[in-house]
Structure formats: C-alpha cells, structure tokens
Scaffold this active site. Structure first.
Site, PDB file in Angstrom:
ATOM      1  CG  ASP A 188       9.244   5.777  10.345  1.00  0.00           C
ATOM      2  OD1 ASP A 188       9.115   4.946  11.183  1.00  0.00           O
ATOM      3  OD2 ASP A 188       9.315   6.626  12.305  1.00  0.00           O
ATOM      4  N   GLY A 204       0.777  -1.044  -0.067  1.00  0.00           N
ATOM      5  CA  GLY A 204      -0.429   0.360   0.022  1.00  0.00           C
ATOM      6  C   GLY A 204       0.502   1.128   0.503  1.00  0.00           C
ATOM      7  CG  PHE A 253      -2.005   2.112   3.928  1.00  0.00           C
ATOM      8  CD1 PHE A 253      -1.373   2.095   4.736  1.00  0.00           C
ATOM      9  CD2 PHE A 253      -1.984   2.926   2.516  1.00  0.00           C
ATOM     10  CE1 PHE A 253       0.209   3.067   4.584  1.00  0.00           C
ATOM     11  CE2 PHE A 253      -1.334   3.758   3.137  1.00  0.00           C
ATOM     12  CZ  PHE A 253      -0.255   3.840   3.525  1.00  0.00           C
TER      13      PHE A 253
END
Length: 211
Positions: free
Chosen positions: A77, A20, A168
């Site tokens: 991140d 994703g 997601f």
C-alpha cells in the site's frame, strides 16, 4: 527476531490487479528465486481498503489474498503525501484518480489526479512549498496467520507539468530529492534503486533473505 516468519523461494501472490505494480515488485524479488503471480491473474477479488493508514490497508489486502489462495501473499500500500496539503492525498492517493460519473468513463485517470494536486497547490499561491514524499508499506501474510510488515519512504518535491513516460501513478510529477528528473523520467532500474518501494524492500530482503 528469530521467531519471525520467513519467505522461501517459490510462489508468492502479489495482492494487486495493477500490472505496473506487479512488474516492479517481480523485478525486485527476482534475484531471490521468488515466482510472483498477481491476485488478478488468479481471479481473486479486491477487498475494500477500509483502513486509515498504509499499514492497515496493506494488511487487509495481504490477508484477503492469502485466505483466498492459501498461498503466502504480499501486499503493497503506497501513496503520495504533500506537506502543504496536510499529508493528502495519503491513503486516498488512488481514490483521487477515480473518475466520478460526470468526469468520464469509470476508472482511474492519473493525469486528472495529478491536476487535482496541482490545482490545490496553486490555490495556496506561488510561494507554497512543494515538498512531498511517497510512502510504501509491504505486508506479508502466511496461510497460518503469521504476518510481517515493512515501511519505506522517499522524499522529494512536485513539478508541473508532468514529465516522462516510464512510471505510473503520480511518478510524472515527483522529483526525488537530489535529482532533477521525475520518477517517470528515470529508467526502471534507477527508480528501483531509490524509490519508497525499494526502501521497504531493502528492509524486507534484509530480514527475509538475510541480504
């Protein structure tokens, strides 16, 4: 800065094993002629994310991917921070989704993670503020050791139960500021225009491609 390294159109390793995330980053970079391939497809190992900040972890992943592939690599991140939980889960966003041995098969269970956040908020009482934000750090590492970092953020609030199927991670419980739908209820192009990752990418694109 004039001495900052720059990307060229061509191959770029995205330091992720998450399909994703690869799809989302690829879509954001596609207009600039960048061909994104994942660290997973190259069989690169995932480094231990031992940093205590998003910047540290993004750099760990970007450095590991470019050292292993000798190709310019980009790492992301990102995570969810909840004001009433003192910024948690933060850099441990994904860790909260990891099942323990007594919680079922190994792997990530995002519904469980969303429930964990909701449970902690519920313990604080019905009047607890639900303010939250997503942070994103993009780190690029070149094989010659040069690096660049870009940070993005989007503010919003948490809802329950989860809604939507197009996102997601924690997307189904996050309602961005100024909207009444969750990230998971937004079409991908709408989310891309306003997300924390999009904010970081706008900064990356402005510097790397002059756009």
């Amino acid at each position: 800065m004039s001495d900052r390294p720059h990307l060229n159109s061509g191959r770029l390793v995205i330091a992720t094993h998450n399909a994703g995330k690869l799809k989302e980053i690829s879509a954001l970079l596609a207009p600039y002629g960048v061909d994104c391939i994942s660290a997973g497809s190259l069989g690169l190992p995932e480094p231990a994310e031992t940093g205590t900040t998003f910047v540290e972890n993004a750099l760990i992943k970007a450095r590991a991917a470019t050292q292993a592939s000798q190709i310019v690599s980009l790492a992301d991140d990102s995570g969810l921070s909840v004001a009433a939980l003192d910024g948690r889960p933060g850099v441990y966003t994904a860790d909260w989704a990891e099942r323990q041995w007594f919680e079922g098969p190994a792997g990530r269970d995002w519904y469980m993670a969303m429930g964990k956040v909701e449970g902690m908020l519920a313990e604080k009482g019905p009047d607890t503020p639900r303010d939250a934000w997503f942070s994103c750090v993009l780190a690029i590492a070149w094989p010659d050791g040069r690096e660049a970092v870009y940070e993005g953020r989007v503010d919003g609030s948490l809802t329950w139960p989860p809604r939507g199927t197009m996102g997601f991670g924690y997307d189904p419980v996050f309602v961005p500021k100024g909207r009444d739908v969750t990230f998971a209820e937004l079409a991908p192009e709408e989310k891309h225009a306003m997300s924390h990752r999009a904010d970081a990418f706008r900064k990356l694109v402005a510097e790397q491609f002059g756009a």
